[in-house]
Motif scaffolding. Structure first.
Motif, PDB file in Angstrom:
ATOM      1  N   LEU A  93       0.815  -1.371  -0.132  1.00  0.00           N
ATOM      2  CA  LEU A  93      -0.231  -0.016  -0.031  1.00  0.00           C
ATOM      3  C   LEU A  93       0.837   1.266  -0.239  1.00  0.00           C
ATOM      4  O   LEU A  93       2.043   1.679   0.606  1.00  0.00           O
ATOM      5  N   ARG A  94       0.341   2.285  -0.241  1.00  0.00           N
ATOM      6  CA  ARG A  94       0.932   2.963  -0.048  1.00  0.00           C
ATOM      7  C   ARG A  94      -0.086   4.566   0.793  1.00  0.00           C
ATOM      8  O   ARG A  94      -0.897   4.937   0.215  1.00  0.00           O
ATOM      9  N   LEU A  95       0.528   5.291   1.776  1.00  0.00           N
ATOM     10  CA  LEU A  95       0.072   6.244   2.084  1.00  0.00           C
ATOM     11  C   LEU A  95       0.435   7.101   1.795  1.00  0.00           C
ATOM     12  O   LEU A  95       1.856   7.758   1.481  1.00  0.00           O
ATOM     13  N   CYS A  96      -0.410   8.189   1.441  1.00  0.00           N
ATOM     14  CA  CYS A  96      -0.347   9.974   1.779  1.00  0.00           C
ATOM     15  C   CYS A  96      -0.974  10.673   2.010  1.00  0.00           C
ATOM     16  O   CYS A  96      -2.145  10.993   2.068  1.00  0.00           O
ATOM     17  N   CYS A  97       0.033  11.934   2.951  1.00  0.00           N
ATOM     18  CA  CYS A  97      -0.618  12.590   3.651  1.00  0.00           C
ATOM     19  C   CYS A  97      -1.712  14.485   3.395  1.00  0.00           C
ATOM     20  O   CYS A  97      -0.387  14.549   1.940  1.00  0.00           O
ATOM     21  N   HIS A  98      -2.851  14.310   3.154  1.00  0.00           N
ATOM     22  CA  HIS A  98      -3.117  16.083   3.148  1.00  0.00           C
ATOM     23  C   HIS A  98      -2.302  16.577   3.630  1.00  0.00           C
ATOM     24  O   HIS A  98      -2.477  16.529   4.518  1.00  0.00           O
ATOM     25  N   PRO A  99      -2.193  18.034   2.877  1.00  0.00           N
ATOM     26  CA  PRO A  99      -1.619  19.308   3.647  1.00  0.00           C
ATOM     27  C   PRO A  99      -2.929  19.840   4.696  1.00  0.00           C
ATOM     28  O   PRO A  99      -3.889  18.959   4.201  1.00  0.00           O
ATOM     29  N   ASP A 100      -1.945  20.516   5.782  1.00  0.00           N
ATOM     30  CA  ASP A 100      -2.803  21.517   5.839  1.00  0.00           C
ATOM     31  C   ASP A 100      -4.110  22.439   5.159  1.00  0.00           C
ATOM     32  O   ASP A 100      -3.330  23.112   4.279  1.00  0.00           O
ATOM     33  N   ASP A 101      -5.345  22.705   5.882  1.00  0.00           N
ATOM     34  CA  ASP A 101      -6.073  23.450   4.904  1.00  0.00           C
ATOM     35  C   ASP A 101      -6.731  24.814   6.282  1.00  0.00           C
ATOM     36  O   ASP A 101      -8.028  23.692   6.252  1.00  0.00           O
ATOM     37  N   PRO A 102      -6.477  25.628   5.891  1.00  0.00           N
ATOM     38  CA  PRO A 102      -5.658  26.209   5.632  1.00  0.00           C
ATOM     39  C   PRO A 102      -4.400  26.173   5.991  1.00  0.00           C
ATOM     40  O   PRO A 102      -4.128  25.083   6.661  1.00  0.00           O
ATOM     41  N   PRO A 103      -3.539  25.936   4.904  1.00  0.00           N
ATOM     42  CA  PRO A 103      -1.622  25.688   5.415  1.00  0.00           C
ATOM     43  C   PRO A 103      -1.392  26.975   6.255  1.00  0.00           C
ATOM     44  O   PRO A 103      -0.236  27.461   6.237  1.00  0.00           O
ATOM     45  N   VAL A 104      -2.225  26.908   7.852  1.00  0.00           N
ATOM     46  CA  VAL A 104      -1.519  27.998   8.688  1.00  0.00           C
ATOM     47  C   VAL A 104      -1.872  27.760   9.872  1.00  0.00           C
ATOM     48  O   VAL A 104      -3.100  27.403  10.269  1.00  0.00           O
ATOM     49  N   GLU A 130       0.094  38.229   2.779  1.00  0.00           N
ATOM     50  CA  GLU A 130       0.501  37.701   3.273  1.00  0.00           C
ATOM     51  C   GLU A 130       0.603  36.167   3.661  1.00  0.00           C
ATOM     52  O   GLU A 130      -0.679  35.972   2.956  1.00  0.00           O
ATOM     53  N   ILE A 131       1.290  35.378   4.267  1.00  0.00           N
ATOM     54  CA  ILE A 131       1.734  34.069   4.624  1.00  0.00           C
ATOM     55  C   ILE A 131       0.397  33.853   4.974  1.00  0.00           C
ATOM     56  O   ILE A 131      -1.058  32.214   4.671  1.00  0.00           O
ATOM     57  N   ARG A 132      -0.872  34.390   5.798  1.00  0.00           N
ATOM     58  CA  ARG A 132      -2.234  34.001   6.311  1.00  0.00           C
ATOM     59  C   ARG A 132      -3.063  34.824   5.768  1.00  0.00           C
ATOM     60  O   ARG A 132      -2.769  36.049   6.197  1.00  0.00           O
ATOM     61  N   GLY A 133      -3.865  35.083   5.632  1.00  0.00           N
ATOM     62  CA  GLY A 133      -4.610  35.702   4.556  1.00  0.00           C
ATOM     63  C   GLY A 133      -6.037  34.929   4.084  1.00  0.00           C
ATOM     64  O   GLY A 133      -6.253  33.772   3.860  1.00  0.00           O
ATOM     65  N   SER A 134      -6.730  35.896   2.993  1.00  0.00           N
ATOM     66  CA  SER A 134      -7.931  35.282   2.660  1.00  0.00           C
ATOM     67  C   SER A 134      -7.854  35.080   1.348  1.00  0.00           C
ATOM     68  O   SER A 134      -7.043  35.157   0.564  1.00  0.00           O
ATOM     69  N   PHE A 135      -8.536  33.841   1.086  1.00  0.00           N
ATOM     70  CA  PHE A 135      -8.469  33.484  -0.287  1.00  0.00           C
ATOM     71  C   PHE A 135      -9.731  32.965  -0.928  1.00  0.00           C
ATOM     72  O   PHE A 135     -10.611  32.682   0.249  1.00  0.00           O
ATOM     73  N   PHE A 136     -10.066  32.327  -2.344  1.00  0.00           N
ATOM     74  CA  PHE A 136     -11.199  31.560  -2.682  1.00  0.00           C
ATOM     75  C   PHE A 136     -10.425  30.878  -3.745  1.00  0.00           C
ATOM     76  O   PHE A 136      -9.894  31.135  -4.511  1.00  0.00           O
ATOM     77  N   GLU A 137     -11.621  29.584  -3.485  1.00  0.00           N
ATOM     78  CA  GLU A 137     -10.893  28.630  -4.583  1.00  0.00           C
ATOM     79  C   GLU A 137     -11.705  29.285  -6.179  1.00  0.00           C
ATOM     80  O   GLU A 137     -12.951  29.182  -6.739  1.00  0.00           O
ATOM     81  N   ALA A 138     -10.679  29.251  -6.943  1.00  0.00           N
ATOM     82  CA  ALA A 138     -10.383  29.739  -8.755  1.00  0.00           C
ATOM     83  C   ALA A 138     -11.125  28.679  -9.389  1.00  0.00           C
ATOM     84  O   ALA A 138     -11.479  27.303  -8.996  1.00  0.00           O
ATOM     85  N   GLU A 139     -11.237  28.978 -10.887  1.00  0.00           N
ATOM     86  CA  GLU A 139     -11.049  28.250 -11.747  1.00  0.00           C
ATOM     87  C   GLU A 139      -9.773  26.883 -11.544  1.00  0.00           C
ATOM     88  O   GLU A 139      -8.704  27.961 -11.258  1.00  0.00           O
ATOM     89  N   HIS A 140      -9.804  26.186 -12.160  1.00  0.00           N
ATOM     90  CA  HIS A 140      -9.001  25.135 -12.474  1.00  0.00           C
ATOM     91  C   HIS A 140      -7.050  26.074 -12.988  1.00  0.00           C
ATOM     92  O   HIS A 140      -6.171  25.713 -12.745  1.00  0.00           O
ATOM     93  N   LEU A 141      -7.897  26.208 -13.881  1.00  0.00           N
ATOM     94  CA  LEU A 141      -6.472  26.736 -14.284  1.00  0.00           C
ATOM     95  C   LEU A 141      -6.550  28.926 -13.945  1.00  0.00           C
ATOM     96  O   LEU A 141      -5.590  29.386 -14.752  1.00  0.00           O
ATOM     97  N   GLY A 142      -6.995  29.466 -12.883  1.00  0.00           N
ATOM     98  CA  GLY A 142      -7.120  30.769 -13.316  1.00  0.00           C
ATOM     99  C   GLY A 142      -6.464  31.335 -11.835  1.00  0.00           C
ATOM    100  O   GLY A 142      -6.996  32.741 -11.503  1.00  0.00           O
ATOM    101  N   GLY A 143      -5.831  30.087 -10.718  1.00  0.00           N
ATOM    102  CA  GLY A 143      -5.721  31.256  -9.507  1.00  0.00           C
ATOM    103  C   GLY A 143      -3.943  31.551  -9.553  1.00  0.00           C
ATOM    104  O   GLY A 143      -3.968  31.707 -10.897  1.00  0.00           O
ATOM    105  N   ASP A 144      -3.702  31.528  -8.864  1.00  0.00           N
ATOM    106  CA  ASP A 144      -2.083  31.829  -8.262  1.00  0.00           C
ATOM    107  C   ASP A 144      -1.112  30.908  -8.212  1.00  0.00           C
ATOM    108  O   ASP A 144      -0.165  31.265  -8.624  1.00  0.00           O
TER     109      ASP A 144
END
Length: 402
Positions: A234-245, A314-328
């Motif tokens: 098996l392969r275990l894979c850890c998901h990151p923190d969301d948000p990552p702060v 800022e490292i900790r700031g507001s954000f929104f879910e963008a289009e898949h090719l449209g974010g940062d």
């Protein structure tokens, strides 16, 4: 890159018939109805596999359950309290049962208390689409005035505290209740949801657990389960923190490349891997997603491809879910790095050369607005994202393979 789609089971308003029409190659699912800490039995696993394999008319769907997301890690394990040893035994048994059913990739996370956090689940865009959003001032209003967490005042500067107080004063009782519900929504499809008193109780139990201690608990968990996963293939894979702060005074340990590398080095086995989520990690401007895919790629077992637009630098700031090719995040560069990693794996003769990915989240558009599926998991919005990602892959694959 194996195209997959997250499906929450028979109650999901995006049906297996809908998913089949999207043309994906596999399903990402979990037994959300099984309480955290309990064993996933062979019978329950087989039932979900059967549900994935059939359309409503009983004909074959052509799809299989290929990735588990998530086999949840209990709060007891994260805190090393209560029934955590029994929960470890149950986790290993669940891994045995999943391996026996032919499922090899298991995603999990080690976020304390809440699995992800947003303040708005239906933020309206200019074109009428909706998406999920994290607004730092609204979150501060929740933390300071609704949850009333002890010590919260020290986590925000004067300007942010003033803005949070102003926003809270402008909220109706219904607005306050909706904000609280959004923040504690937790894992989509899960059997559990927390009330505010439960959140406060869980937070209090983390008072003595700092980042180093929580990382040590994760390493202990992996030291217990990775040998089992490795033996089973098996392969275990850890998901990151969301948000990552850090939020709510809780430690964060999977938010940056350095944090991931520390855990990969601590349990340096191929079965100990990464779910590279470009949306979660992309909410921090200091995370280099293409570079992370390049440098940590041999341990990336699963990809979440989504994008966010950051509203501040800022490292900790507001954000929104963008289009898949449209974010940062430069999604084209991330996919190119993933394709190069696959080419390296093929050259090495690795059986796991194809990295499964799914179009993560998406904006609610067209019929999604009336369907009201799991927040972040619309049918058409994800299909639009998948089509865009397919186009990038089709354009890059010949160049990378040349």
């Amino acid at each position: 890159m194996q195209q997959t789609w997250r499906w929450f089971g028979p109650k999901d308003l995006v049906s297996i018939d809908d998913v089949a029409q999207a043309g994906v190659q596999g399903i990402v699912s979990a037994l959300h109805h099984v309480p955290t800490g309990a064993v996933w039995t062979p019978q329950e696993i087989a039932q979900r596999q059967a549900e994935v394999s059939r359309l409503k008319d009983g004909s074959p769907s052509g799809m299989a359950w290929d990735v588990v997301e998530s086999l949840p890690v209990s709060e007891d394990i994260k805190k090393q309290k209560g029934d955590w040893q029994a929960h470890l035994d149950a986790y290993r048994t669940s891994l045995e049962n999943l391996a026996a059913a032919g499922i090899e990739v298991i995603c999990y996370n080690f976020m304390p208390v809440l699995d992800w956090t947003r303040t708005d689940l239906t933020y309206r865009m200019r074109n009428g689409a909706t998406c999920m959003r994290f607004d730092l001032a609204d979150f501060a209003a929740f933390d300071l005035h609704i949850l009333a967490r002890p010590g919260a005042v020290d986590d925000y500067d004067d300007a942010l505290r003033e803005e949070a107080t102003r926003r809270f004063a402008d909220m109706s009782d219904a607005d306050q209740a909706q904000l609280a519900k959004n923040v504690v929504f937790g894992l989509p499809g899960a059997a559990e949801s927390f009330g505010l008193d439960e959140v406060r109780a869980h937070l209090a139990e983390y008072d003595a657990i700092n980042e180093a201690q929580l990382r040590a608990h994760l390493v202990d968990f992996l030291s217990e389960v990775i040998p089992t996963a490795e033996r089973l293939g098996l392969r275990l894979c850890c998901h990151p923190d969301d948000p990552p702060v850090p939020l709510l005074g809780l430690p964060r340990i999977m938010s940056t490349e350095a944090q991931y590398k520390a855990v990969m080095d601590a349990v340096d086995r191929p079965a100990n891997g990464i779910t590279l989520c470009t949306g979660s990690l992309g909410a921090r401007p200091d995370n280099d997603l293409p570079g992370m895919m390049e440098r940590l790629g041999d341990r990336v077992h699963f990809l979440h491809l989504r994008n966010v637009t950051r509203e501040t630098s800022e490292i900790r700031g507001s954000f929104f879910e963008a289009e898949h090719l449209g974010g940062d995040t430069d999604m084209v560069a991330v996919i190119e790095a993933a394709l190069r990693e696959e080419a390296r794996r093929r050259a090495q003769g690795r059986a796991d050369w194809s990295i499964p990915f799914r179009p993560d989240h998406g904006q609610d558009i067209l019929d999604d607005l009336g369907r009201r599926a799991q927040p972040g998991y619309p049918a058409i919005g994800r299909l639009k994202g998948l089509a865009e990602l397919r186009g990038v892959i089709a354009a890059l694959e010949p160049r990378v393979d040349a």
